[in-house]
Design a protein around this motif. Structure first.
Motif, PDB file in Angstrom:
ATOM      1  N   ARG A  38       0.839  -1.203   0.000  1.00 51.33           N
ATOM      2  CA  ARG A  38       0.000   0.000   0.000  1.00 51.33           C
ATOM      3  C   ARG A  38       0.873   1.252   0.000  1.00 51.33           C
ATOM      4  O   ARG A  38       0.621   2.199  -0.743  1.00 51.33           O
ATOM      5  CB  ARG A  38      -0.908   0.007   1.243  1.00 51.33           C
ATOM      6  CG  ARG A  38      -1.772   1.262   1.352  1.00 51.33           C
ATOM      7  CD  ARG A  38      -2.383   1.444   2.736  1.00 51.33           C
ATOM      8  NE  ARG A  38      -1.335   1.701   3.721  1.00 51.33           N
ATOM      9  CZ  ARG A  38      -1.212   1.027   4.860  1.00 51.33           C
ATOM     10  NH1 ARG A  38      -2.030   0.064   5.183  1.00 51.33           N
ATOM     11  NH2 ARG A  38      -0.228   1.319   5.695  1.00 51.33           N
ATOM     12  N   ALA A  41       2.549   2.001  -3.321  1.00 54.33           N
ATOM     13  CA  ALA A  41       1.543   2.501  -4.273  1.00 54.33           C
ATOM     14  C   ALA A  41       1.215   3.965  -3.987  1.00 54.33           C
ATOM     15  O   ALA A  41       1.088   4.774  -4.913  1.00 54.33           O
ATOM     16  CB  ALA A  41       0.281   1.645  -4.205  1.00 54.33           C
ATOM     17  N   ASP A  42       1.089   4.320  -2.707  1.00 56.45           N
ATOM     18  CA  ASP A  42       0.813   5.713  -2.333  1.00 56.45           C
ATOM     19  C   ASP A  42       1.954   6.642  -2.753  1.00 56.45           C
ATOM     20  O   ASP A  42       1.728   7.731  -3.278  1.00 56.45           O
ATOM     21  CB  ASP A  42       0.581   5.839  -0.824  1.00 56.45           C
ATOM     22  CG  ASP A  42      -0.722   5.210  -0.360  1.00 56.45           C
ATOM     23  OD1 ASP A  42      -1.585   4.900  -1.209  1.00 56.45           O
ATOM     24  OD2 ASP A  42      -0.865   5.014   0.867  1.00 56.45           O
ATOM     25  N   ARG A  44       4.274   6.058  -5.094  1.00 53.83           N
ATOM     26  CA  ARG A  44       4.332   6.094  -6.567  1.00 53.83           C
ATOM     27  C   ARG A  44       3.261   7.033  -7.111  1.00 53.83           C
ATOM     28  O   ARG A  44       3.513   7.816  -8.032  1.00 53.83           O
ATOM     29  CB  ARG A  44       4.156   4.692  -7.144  1.00 53.83           C
ATOM     30  CG  ARG A  44       4.278   4.652  -8.650  1.00 53.83           C
ATOM     31  CD  ARG A  44       4.250   3.247  -9.217  1.00 53.83           C
ATOM     32  NE  ARG A  44       5.542   2.610  -8.969  1.00 53.83           N
ATOM     33  CZ  ARG A  44       5.716   1.528  -8.199  1.00 53.83           C
ATOM     34  NH1 ARG A  44       4.697   0.957  -7.615  1.00 53.83           N
ATOM     35  NH2 ARG A  44       6.916   1.021  -8.038  1.00 53.83           N
ATOM     36  N   HIS A  45       2.064   6.993  -6.526  1.00 59.33           N
ATOM     37  CA  HIS A  45       0.971   7.857  -6.950  1.00 59.33           C
ATOM     38  C   HIS A  45       1.325   9.335  -6.713  1.00 59.33           C
ATOM     39  O   HIS A  45       1.076  10.184  -7.573  1.00 59.33           O
ATOM     40  CB  HIS A  45      -0.314   7.482  -6.204  1.00 59.33           C
ATOM     41  CG  HIS A  45      -1.503   8.270  -6.599  1.00 59.33           C
ATOM     42  ND1 HIS A  45      -2.144   8.096  -7.807  1.00 59.33           N
ATOM     43  CD2 HIS A  45      -2.171   9.270  -5.970  1.00 59.33           C
ATOM     44  CE1 HIS A  45      -3.152   8.937  -7.886  1.00 59.33           C
ATOM     45  NE2 HIS A  45      -3.187   9.673  -6.786  1.00 59.33           N
ATOM     46  N   SER A  48       3.812  10.368  -9.412  1.00 57.69           N
ATOM     47  CA  SER A  48       3.254  10.487 -10.757  1.00 57.69           C
ATOM     48  C   SER A  48       2.302  11.678 -10.886  1.00 57.69           C
ATOM     49  O   SER A  48       2.246  12.307 -11.938  1.00 57.69           O
ATOM     50  CB  SER A  48       2.559   9.195 -11.177  1.00 57.69           C
ATOM     51  OG  SER A  48       1.423   8.957 -10.372  1.00 57.69           O
ATOM     52  N   ARG A  49       1.566  12.024  -9.837  1.00 54.60           N
ATOM     53  CA  ARG A  49       0.648  13.159  -9.896  1.00 54.60           C
ATOM     54  C   ARG A  49       1.371  14.505  -9.791  1.00 54.60           C
ATOM     55  O   ARG A  49       0.773  15.542 -10.041  1.00 54.60           O
ATOM     56  CB  ARG A  49      -0.398  13.061  -8.797  1.00 54.60           C
ATOM     57  CG  ARG A  49      -1.357  11.915  -9.038  1.00 54.60           C
ATOM     58  CD  ARG A  49      -2.617  12.015  -8.249  1.00 54.60           C
ATOM     59  NE  ARG A  49      -3.211  13.334  -8.217  1.00 54.60           N
ATOM     60  CZ  ARG A  49      -4.284  13.699  -8.908  1.00 54.60           C
ATOM     61  NH1 ARG A  49      -4.837  12.855  -9.733  1.00 54.60           N
ATOM     62  NH2 ARG A  49      -4.791  14.902  -8.756  1.00 54.60           N
TER      63      ARG A  49
END
Length: 179
Positions: A38, A41-42, A44-45, A48-49
């Motif tokens: 988790r 993923a947080d 990486r997000h 990317s944003r």
């Protein structure tokens, strides 16, 4: 209950992620999590944003040194006596940055230097083991705004405990971007 540690079996691990922000700024993220999938993923997000990219292990770590950093209020103490006390205590480096003295140590001498300064009646504003960049890179304009947004997004993640970077934004751009 699992999130607050009330349930047994929740095991927290320390993880480190690395990446690049706008303008090629190196970023290191330290986190403590019970679910590394988790958390990655947080992170990486968030990258990317905010126009950044996650990097592989040791892709940016080589650009940083782990050091102890002790901060003292420069308005309370004369520079000469503070420098002398820091060096006598075993500090590696001493800098004045505005109204702060920044005393750097190696990780093994970090606590001994703090104790020695306290024994000489210095009030320590803050002290931490930090990843200090060997060099910094100046970023301006749109990239500076994007970098600040990236840093804020990473710091707001629940599992993230510390975020370090090697970017340098001059004070005028920083104040402008903060609006």
């Amino acid at each position: 209950k699992k999130g607050t540690g009330e349930l047994e079996g929740a095991v927290y691990e320390e993880v480190v992620y690395e990446g690049y922000g706008p303008g090629g700024a190196a970023v290191i993220i330290e986190a403590s999590t019970d679910n590394a999938t988790r958390t990655v993923a947080d992170v990486r997000h968030a990258f990317s944003r905010n126009t950044g990219n996650m990097g592989a292990t040791n892709s940016v770590a080589w650009m940083f040194d782990r050091k102890g950093q002790i901060l003292l209020d420069a308005t309370k103490y004369p520079e000469d006596s503070t420098l002398e006390a820091a060096l006598d205590a075993g500090a590696d480096d001493f800098q004045k940055d505005g109204d702060l003295y920044i005393i750097s140590t190696t990780p093994p001498t970090f606590h001994a230097v703090q104790d020695a300064l306290r024994a000489r009646k210095f009030e320590i504003d803050s002290a931490e083991l930090a990843m200090v960049p060997r060099t910094t890179g100046k970023i301006e304009g749109k990239q500076a705004e994007q970098m600040i947004k990236l840093m804020e997004a990473l710091e707001e993640l629940d599992d993230v405990s510390k975020v370090f970077s090697n970017f340098d934004i001059d004070a005028a751009h920083l104040a402008e971007a903060a609006r």
